[in-house]
Structure formats: C-alpha cells, structure tokens
Design an enzyme around this catalytic site. Structure first.
Site, PDB file in Angstrom:
ATOM      1  N   GLU A  34       1.089  -1.368   0.107  1.00 35.66           N
ATOM      2  CA  GLU A  34       0.349   0.286   0.007  1.00 35.66           C
ATOM      3  C   GLU A  34       1.193   1.308  -0.293  1.00 35.66           C
ATOM      4  O   GLU A  34       2.052   1.925   0.996  1.00 35.66           O
ATOM      5  CB  GLU A  34      -0.752   0.110   1.543  1.00 35.66           C
ATOM      6  CG  GLU A  34      -1.637   1.358   1.614  1.00 35.66           C
ATOM      7  CD  GLU A  34      -2.888   1.906  -0.082  1.00 35.66           C
ATOM      8  OE1 GLU A  34      -3.110   1.013  -0.028  1.00 35.66           O
ATOM      9  OE2 GLU A  34      -2.238   3.022   0.706  1.00 35.66           O
ATOM     10  N   GLN A  35       0.070   2.449  -1.013  1.00 29.38           N
ATOM     11  CA  GLN A  35       1.435   3.715  -0.914  1.00 29.38           C
ATOM     12  C   GLN A  35       1.436   4.213   0.421  1.00 29.38           C
ATOM     13  O   GLN A  35       2.355   4.597   0.715  1.00 29.38           O
ATOM     14  CB  GLN A  35       0.998   4.239  -2.124  1.00 29.38           C
ATOM     15  CG  GLN A  35      -0.164   4.730  -2.292  1.00 29.38           C
ATOM     16  CD  GLN A  35      -1.177   5.235  -2.931  1.00 29.38           C
ATOM     17  OE1 GLN A  35       0.537   5.719  -4.298  1.00 29.38           O
ATOM     18  NE2 GLN A  35      -1.748   6.076  -3.502  1.00 29.38           N
ATOM     19  N   ARG A 108     -16.875   4.417   6.451  1.00 24.04           N
ATOM     20  CA  ARG A 108     -16.564   3.606   5.445  1.00 24.04           C
ATOM     21  C   ARG A 108     -15.084   2.623   6.824  1.00 24.04           C
ATOM     22  O   ARG A 108     -14.157   2.079   6.162  1.00 24.04           O
ATOM     23  CB  ARG A 108     -15.349   5.110   4.542  1.00 24.04           C
ATOM     24  CG  ARG A 108     -15.087   4.139   2.917  1.00 24.04           C
ATOM     25  CD  ARG A 108     -14.840   5.332   2.376  1.00 24.04           C
ATOM     26  NE  ARG A 108     -13.630   4.976   1.599  1.00 24.04           N
ATOM     27  CZ  ARG A 108     -13.887   4.457   0.233  1.00 24.04           C
ATOM     28  NH1 ARG A 108     -15.718   4.779   0.005  1.00 24.04           N
ATOM     29  NH2 ARG A 108     -14.169   4.141  -0.524  1.00 24.04           N
ATOM     30  N   TYR A 213     -27.929   9.389   5.772  1.00 23.34           N
ATOM     31  CA  TYR A 213     -28.234   8.276   6.393  1.00 23.34           C
ATOM     32  C   TYR A 213     -27.216   8.251   7.197  1.00 23.34           C
ATOM     33  O   TYR A 213     -25.975   9.233   7.656  1.00 23.34           O
ATOM     34  CB  TYR A 213     -27.776   6.833   5.850  1.00 23.34           C
ATOM     35  CG  TYR A 213     -27.291   6.632   4.696  1.00 23.34           C
ATOM     36  CD1 TYR A 213     -25.308   6.289   5.571  1.00 23.34           C
ATOM     37  CD2 TYR A 213     -26.420   6.637   3.098  1.00 23.34           C
ATOM     38  CE1 TYR A 213     -24.242   5.516   4.868  1.00 23.34           C
ATOM     39  CE2 TYR A 213     -25.456   6.668   2.986  1.00 23.34           C
ATOM     40  CZ  TYR A 213     -24.603   6.039   3.617  1.00 23.34           C
ATOM     41  OH  TYR A 213     -23.537   5.315   2.737  1.00 23.34           O
ATOM     42  N   ASP A 292     -11.633  -1.399  -8.784  1.00 27.99           N
ATOM     43  CA  ASP A 292     -11.597   0.060  -9.781  1.00 27.99           C
ATOM     44  C   ASP A 292     -10.940  -0.155 -10.333  1.00 27.99           C
ATOM     45  O   ASP A 292     -11.110   0.490 -11.555  1.00 27.99           O
ATOM     46  CB  ASP A 292     -11.952   1.450  -8.120  1.00 27.99           C
ATOM     47  CG  ASP A 292     -12.965   1.979  -8.050  1.00 27.99           C
ATOM     48  OD1 ASP A 292     -14.389   0.596  -8.082  1.00 27.99           O
ATOM     49  OD2 ASP A 292     -13.490   2.625  -7.354  1.00 27.99           O
TER      50      ASP A 292
END
Ligand code: FAD
Length: 376
Positions: A34-35, A108, A213, A292
């Site tokens: 991971e960067q 998230r 929400y 993605d």
C-alpha cells in the site's frame, strides 16, 4: 510439500484487503503493498449491499459489522421539494431473508478497519508505492518507489481508479471527469438538536441529489453525500475541503430535513466524480486487476466497493488449488465470470436512475459471490 502460491496485491483499499483475506482462506501466501504510510479514518459513509455482506460474512466479519453499523428499514427515494416517495427499497429483515444477508450502512473507516482485521499486519506493507512490474523467470517482480523490490508468482492490481498496474498492462488513459462533484462528510447526530431524520433517503432534485443516512447502530452519527454539476472542479483527494456555505446554497429549497442536516453540518470534503469506460481485458499472463482498477463507476448505486469485494471472493475461488502455471487461466476465468455483471453495474450506475422508480433489485443484492457458478 509444494510451496503455496505467492500473490502480491497492490493497494490495501476495500478490494485489496478483501482479496487478501479471501486468498488466505484457500492457503495462498499473500502480501499487500500500500502506498499510504498509514490508514486514516476519513469522514465518509458507505452502503454495504446484501451482496457485499454475503462475502463479508464468509470472511468472518458479519458480527463485527452488525455491531458497528446502522441497520436501515429501507433506502427511500423522495422528491427534493415535495418529499413524495418515488420508490422505497425495503431492507431490514424481509430483505435479509430474501437476499440472505443484511443491508448495512457503515462508516467507511469501520468497514476498512474490519477488512484490515482479517489480514495479519505482517502481510501488509505500508509506504510501498508500486512503480514498475516485470515478468522474470522467477515470477513477477514488483519495484516500489522506496527502492524495495519483491517477486511473487502473480500480482493483483487493486490500486483503484488511477491504477498504475492497469497503466503498465494496457497503457495510460485519462480518467473521464463527469463534470459533477460530491460533497461528503460524517458528523455527530447530536448536532441536529433532536430533529429526527429518515433512516436513509436519497433526495432526488432536478440536476442534483443528496443522500443522507445514519452510520451507527444507535443513530449517533450521520453521513451525507451529494452529486451536483461543477465542471471546473477536478480534484479527487481527501484533503480537498468544500465550503459548507456553498453546499447549503446549492440545496436551498430542498425538503426541510435536508436543510436541517445541512444547517447542522460543520465541515465537508469535496470530490470530483470520475468514470471510465470498461476495459477490453483485465489481465495479462500472471497479472490481473480487481475493483476500481478495472471497473470504476460513479457512486450512484452505492456498489463500487461491493463489486470489488465480490471480485475478491470470486477470484479466490478461481485460484483455489492453482499452481503458478495455472494462474493465467484462473485470471481469465475470473474475468469471464465477473465482467458482464460489473459492466452492467457500471452502466446502470452511470445512468443515475437506480431506485428512482419501482425497481427489481434482486439481480444486484441477491448475488452470492461464494456460490455463483464460475465460467468454464
Ligand atoms: P480503492 O478503495 O481506491 O483502493 C485503492 C488502494 O490502492 C488505495 O489504498 C490506494 O492508496 C492504493 N494505491 C493506489 N496506487 C497505488 C500504488 N501505485 N502502489 C500502492 N498502492 C496504491 N461503494 C459502495 O459499495 N458503497 C457506497 O456507498 C459507495 N459510496 C461511494 C461514494 C462516493 C462519493 C464515491 C466516490 C465512491 C463510493 N463507492 C461506494 C465506491 C467505492 O468507494 C469504490 O468503488 C471502492 O473504494 C473501490 O475499492 P478498490 O479497493 O478497488 O479501490
């Protein structure tokens, strides 16, 4: 005993971590690069569709996520001004029975942390930004911007919409800016001063919308995300702040609930919404893309992360029991199993009509990535 297949995953986002957890279940030796130097808890919510929850259940994360997330009665769709209900997509227990898993609304950061908890720390290398890939006699060599190199039998590019793995495989193409932006933030619901709001509603305006929400089981935190035109703005970064006064102005005249949520909102991020056409192929020999990196989408169905998470489960099934010389075939099988569905979700999301009227949502939420037939 033969050594296990070794796989390097580039990107510890939703898809990369889900893939790492799923691969470990089938005995693959996995390392995630991971960067970022650390995982940050940024102010955003995420809808976890029943289809994503099927996968997360298989990864042992259901109880944790149920304990941390909001369980909405529905995803309601209402007219911006009159409040008239266009379509109320009922979730709760009936949908859980029908689709086999709950629909949850989460922070998230909570979803990301849950996925990270399913992968041992020693399997995740932070501060490793991929710079290059080469196929060698020993496997695929990864070169990182920090000077480190590593070799694995296969590589998964789970490095998001600006994927360098995709650029290396298929050449760099610019992302399409949709000309629209999203404001988003989470904040304590106590700032609403006791005003009650819907569990989860998308308020449909003429050229813009806002989704609001709760993201905590006790309704203590709320999330808002918008979409509206602003063609000049082209920054996709969590450090880009928006002006909350401009946001309020942009939604003047919307239902009182929306005005109240925006009046209480202390601070917002501002994000350019991007899209890409689907790719002809996702893989080349022992390197493939996931999430993605190969099928980015507009956020209008709340399914981008769900697609990445589904990919992880299907890819782990395609790789189960495979040796290095079978990887390229397994990657083709993965693509053949997943491409039609992810393209349909990309297109449906782009149209931004999902749930705006009576909709049969079974094909989206009823998909079970652990059991769906794999392509031949
Ligand atoms: P990412 O989450 O982007 O992760 C990619 C990772 O790769 C990052 O950690 C990045 O730092 C790392 N990386 C990049 N380049 C390199 C490199 N060279 N070397 C090493 N690491 C690298 N989806 C839903 O399912 N539900 C929703 O409610 C929802 N809401 C959304 C709202 C908005 C406004 C937006 C913009 C998106 C939303 N999505 C939603 C979509 C979702 O956020 C994405 O589809 C999802 O994050 C994709 O996961 P990923 O793992 O493929 O990519």
């Amino acid at each position: 005993m033969a050594r296990p297949l070794s796989i390097a995953i580039v990107g510890a986002g939703m898809g990369g971590l889900a893939a790492a957890a799923a691969f470990r279940r089938v005995g693959i030796d996995v390392t995630v690069y991971e960067q970022a130097a650390q995982f940050a808890r940024l102010g955003a919510g995420i809808q976890i569709g029943c289809n994503a929850m099927q996968v997360l259940r298989g990864l042992g994360l259901e109880q944790r996520l149920r304990g941390q997330s909001f369980y909405p009665r529905s995803w309601n769709n209402r007219d911006w001004r009159t409040g008239e209900i266009k379509f109320d997509m009922i979730f709760g227990e009936s949908a859980e029975q029908k689709y086999g898993a709950p629909y949850l609304l989460a922070h998230r950061g909570d979803l990301h942390a849950a996925l990270a908890s399913a992968v041992p720390d020693e399997c995740v290398k932070l501060s490793h930004r991929l710079a290059g890939l080469d196929e060698t006699g020993d496997g695929v060599r990864l070169t990182f911007a920090n000077g480190v190199t590593a070799t694995a039998d296969a590589v998964i590019g789970a490095d998001g919409v600006h994927s360098i793995v995709r650029d290396i495989l298929f050449g760099a193409t610019p992302v399409s800016f949709t000309g629209r932006i999203a404001y988003r933030t989470t904040y304590p619901a106590s700032l609403l001063g006791g005003e009650k709001i819907d569990d989860c509603t998308k308020w449909w305006g003429e050229d813009r919308h806002i989704v609001i929400y709760y993201v905590k089981p006790d309704r203590s935190e709320i999330y808002l995300v918008t979409s509206q035109p602003e063609p000049e703005f082209r920054i996709e970064s969590w450090s880009a702040k928006g002006d909350v006064r401009e946001l309020r102005k942009a939604f003047e005249g919307f239902d009182r609930q929306v005005e109240q949520v925006l009046a209480a909102c202390p601070d917002v991020h501002k994000w350019a919404i991007v899209d890409r056409e689907s790719l002809a192929h996702w893989s080349d020999r022992n390197v493939t893309l996931l999430g993605d990196a190969c099928h980015p989408m507009t956020p209008y169905m709340a399914q981008g992360a769900a697609m990445a998470i589904e990919d992880a489960a299907v890819l782990s099934r395609c790789l189960d029991g495979v040796k290095r010389d079978g990887v390229a075939n397994a990657f083709r099988r993965f693509e053949a199993t997943r491409k039609e569905r992810t393209e349909l979700v990309q297109q449906t999301s782009r149209a931004n009509k999902w749930l705006s009227g009576k909709t049969n949502a079974d094909w989206v939420y009823g998909y079970d990535a652990w059991n769906v037939p794999l392509a031949a």
